[in-house]
Design a protein around this motif. Structure first.
Motif, short mmCIF file in Angstrom:
data_model
loop_
_atom_site.label_atom_id
_atom_site.label_comp_id
_atom_site.label_asym_id
_atom_site.label_seq_id
_atom_site.Cartn_x
_atom_site.Cartn_y
_atom_site.Cartn_z
N SER A 191 79.34 -6.42 30.53
CA SER A 191 78.24 -7.09 30.72
C SER A 191 77.05 -6.24 30.72
N GLY A 192 77.26 -5.11 30.89
CA GLY A 192 75.75 -4.44 30.77
C GLY A 192 75.26 -4.54 29.54
N GLY B 254 61.28 -9.49 23.01
CA GLY B 254 60.71 -9.65 21.93
C GLY B 254 60.09 -11.09 22.04
N VAL B 255 60.65 -12.18 22.48
CA VAL B 255 59.80 -13.31 22.41
C VAL B 255 58.75 -13.22 23.18
N LYS B 256 58.57 -12.70 24.42
CA LYS B 256 57.42 -12.45 25.05
C LYS B 256 56.06 -12.07 24.02
N LEU C 112 70.97 -6.83 25.96
CA LEU C 112 70.70 -7.65 24.60
C LEU C 112 69.71 -8.65 24.99
N ILE C 113 70.10 -9.50 26.02
CA ILE C 113 69.45 -10.77 26.55
C ILE C 113 68.02 -10.20 26.92
#
Length: 61
Positions: free
Chosen positions: A40-41, A53-55, A46-47
């Protein structure tokens, strides 16, 4: 003399092959470990990188 050399050669070759044939082969190595599971880490990292990156891309436009 020649017969003695042949007998000696036969004995030497026999001893060498008998000694060589008694070598134990190495044990079979264990199988390789399975692939590394994604925990999960790693998914959260990654998220977070994707959002970062989108920001950054949105700020340029």
């Amino acid at each position: 003399m020649k017969k003695r050399n042949y007998i000696l050669l036969f004995l030497v070759v026999t001893v060498v092959f008998m000694g060589h044939s008694q070598i134990v082969p190495p044990p079979v190595p264990p199988p390789p470990p399975p692939g590394i599971p994604i925990d999960s880490g790693s998914i959260f990292l990654l998220i977070a990188g994707l959002f970062y990156g989108v920001k950054k891309i949105k700020r340029k436009f």
